[in-house]
Design a protein around this motif. Structure first.
Motif, short mmCIF file in Angstrom:
data_model
loop_
_atom_site.label_atom_id
_atom_site.label_comp_id
_atom_site.label_asym_id
_atom_site.label_seq_id
_atom_site.Cartn_x
_atom_site.Cartn_y
_atom_site.Cartn_z
N TYR A 48 -85.39 -0.39 21.12
CA TYR A 48 -85.07 -1.83 21.54
C TYR A 48 -86.28 -2.68 21.00
N HIS A 49 -87.50 -2.28 21.17
CA HIS A 49 -88.67 -2.91 20.78
C HIS A 49 -88.69 -3.23 19.37
N THR A 50 -88.42 -2.21 18.46
CA THR A 50 -88.54 -2.41 16.81
C THR A 50 -87.30 -3.45 16.50
N ALA A 51 -86.06 -3.57 17.28
CA ALA A 51 -84.98 -4.38 16.89
C ALA A 51 -85.46 -5.83 17.55
N GLY A 52 -86.47 -5.97 18.08
CA GLY A 52 -86.72 -7.26 18.61
C GLY A 52 -86.54 -7.56 20.08
N TYR A 80 -95.45 -6.32 26.00
CA TYR A 80 -96.01 -7.68 26.93
C TYR A 80 -96.68 -8.44 25.66
N TYR A 81 -97.45 -7.67 24.90
CA TYR A 81 -98.26 -8.58 23.91
C TYR A 81 -97.46 -9.36 23.06
N ASN A 82 -96.06 -9.01 22.69
CA ASN A 82 -95.14 -9.46 21.85
C ASN A 82 -94.69 -10.65 22.64
N LEU A 83 -94.59 -10.59 23.98
CA LEU A 83 -93.92 -11.60 24.97
C LEU A 83 -94.93 -12.66 25.18
N ASN A 84 -96.25 -12.46 24.51
CA ASN A 84 -97.43 -13.36 24.96
C ASN A 84 -97.78 -13.32 26.38
N ASP A 85 -97.33 -12.26 27.18
CA ASP A 85 -97.95 -11.67 28.29
C ASP A 85 -99.22 -11.07 28.31
N TYR A 86 -100.19 -11.67 28.05
CA TYR A 86 -101.56 -11.06 27.52
C TYR A 86 -102.08 -10.44 28.91
N PHE A 87 -101.73 -10.81 30.05
CA PHE A 87 -102.43 -10.07 31.23
C PHE A 87 -101.62 -8.77 31.53
N ASN A 88 -100.40 -8.58 31.30
CA ASN A 88 -99.80 -7.20 31.44
C ASN A 88 -100.17 -6.52 30.21
N ALA A 89 -100.49 -7.03 28.91
CA ALA A 89 -100.77 -6.18 27.80
C ALA A 89 -101.99 -5.50 27.88
N LYS A 90 -103.06 -6.47 28.57
CA LYS A 90 -104.22 -5.91 28.89
C LYS A 90 -104.44 -4.66 29.76
N LYS A 91 -103.40 -5.18 30.71
CA LYS A 91 -103.58 -4.07 31.89
C LYS A 91 -103.20 -2.75 31.26
N TYR A 92 -101.92 -2.49 30.75
CA TYR A 92 -101.45 -1.44 30.18
C TYR A 92 -102.22 -1.00 29.22
N TYR A 93 -102.75 -1.62 28.07
CA TYR A 93 -103.58 -0.93 27.12
C TYR A 93 -105.11 -0.32 28.02
N GLU A 94 -105.60 -1.07 28.74
CA GLU A 94 -106.61 -0.41 29.55
C GLU A 94 -106.37 0.85 30.30
#
Length: 192
Positions: A48-52, A80-94
Motif C-alpha cells: 500500500y505504501h509503495t503504491a502511494g 507518517y513522514y510521507n504524510l508530513n506527520d513529523y511528530f509520529n514519524a519521529k516517534k516511531y523512528y525513535e
C-alpha cells in the motif's frame, strides 16, 4: 500465470515498482488487517505504501508491530513522514532506533535525516551525526556516506577530511556508489 503473479509481487515489494503494487491492490490480492499475520502484515503495508496509499498502510504496520514484527517501526515512521506527520514519524523512528536487541539501522538513518533537514525537529547536525554513526555501525551504507559528508564539511562534528574519507570508504565497501565517488575525490586530493 503463477510465474507472472510472482514477478508482479517481486517488482512491487523488492523493486518498489508503484505500478506493480497498484496491480496487486486492484486484483484484490491483499489480506485485510484482521487477517494478516506477523509474517505478512508488514509486507501488505509496504504494498500500500509503495503504491502511494500511505494512510492505508498505517493499520498494517501497526498490526505488524502488535504481532511482534519490530521491523515495522521504520515503515510506520516512513508512512507518517510521507504524510508530513513529523511528530509520529519521529516517534516511531525513535522506537525502532532504540529497540534493545533489535535496533534498526533504517530507523536511526531516517531519524538522522529528520535532524539534518530540520523536519519536525530543530535542525541539529550533531544529533544527525550521532544517529548516522549508530546506523553506520549497523552497516547502513547511506548513513556511512552521510557521516563522511558531515566530517568533510564540519557539520555537527569537528571537520576532519581523513575521517570523512574513512566513512566514505566504508560506505563504498557496503555498496554505496556515492561513497566510492566521494572517497575517490578525497583520495585524488591527497587526503590520507
Amino acid at each position: 500465470s503463477e510465474y507472472e503473479w510472482e514477478r508482479v509481487v517481486n517488482d512491487c515489494y523488492l523493486n518498489k515498482d508503484k505500478n506493480a503494487c497498484q496491480t496487486l491492490i486492484d486484483n484484490g490480492g491483499m489480506q485485510s488487517v484482521e487477517e494478516c499475520t506477523k509474517d505478512n502484515c508488514g509486507i501488505v503495508g509496504v504494498v500500500y505504501h509503495t503504491a502511494g496509499y500511505h494512510r492505508e498502510s498505517i493499520p498494517y504496520f501497526e498490526r505488524a508491530i502488535a504481532l511482534g514484527d519490530n521491523r515495522a517501526y521504520n515503515s510506520l515512521g516512513f508512512a507518517y513522514y510521507n504524510l508530513n506527520d513529523y511528530f509520529n514519524a519521529k516517534k516511531y523512528y525513535e522506537i525502532g532506533c532504540n529497540k534493545v536487541g533489535n535496533m534498526q539501522a533504517e530507523s536511526c538513518y531516517n531519524l538522522g535525516v529528520m535532524y539534518f533537514n530540520g523536519k519536525g525537529v530543530r535542525q541539529d547536525y550533531h544529533k544527525a551525526s550521532e544517529l548516522w554513526k549508530k546506523a553506520c555501525d549497523m552497516k547502513d551504507a547511506n548513513a556511512c556516506n552521510n557521516l563522511g559528508f558531515l566530517y568533510e564539511n564540519g557539520q555537527g562534528v569537528k571537520q576532519n577530511r581523513s575521517i570523512a574519507k574513512q566513512y566514505y570508504g566504508k560506505a563504498c565497501d557496503l555498496g554505496e556508489q556515492l561513497g566510492c565517488n566521494n572517497y575517490k575525490i578525497l583520495n585524488n586530493q591527497g587526503v590520507q
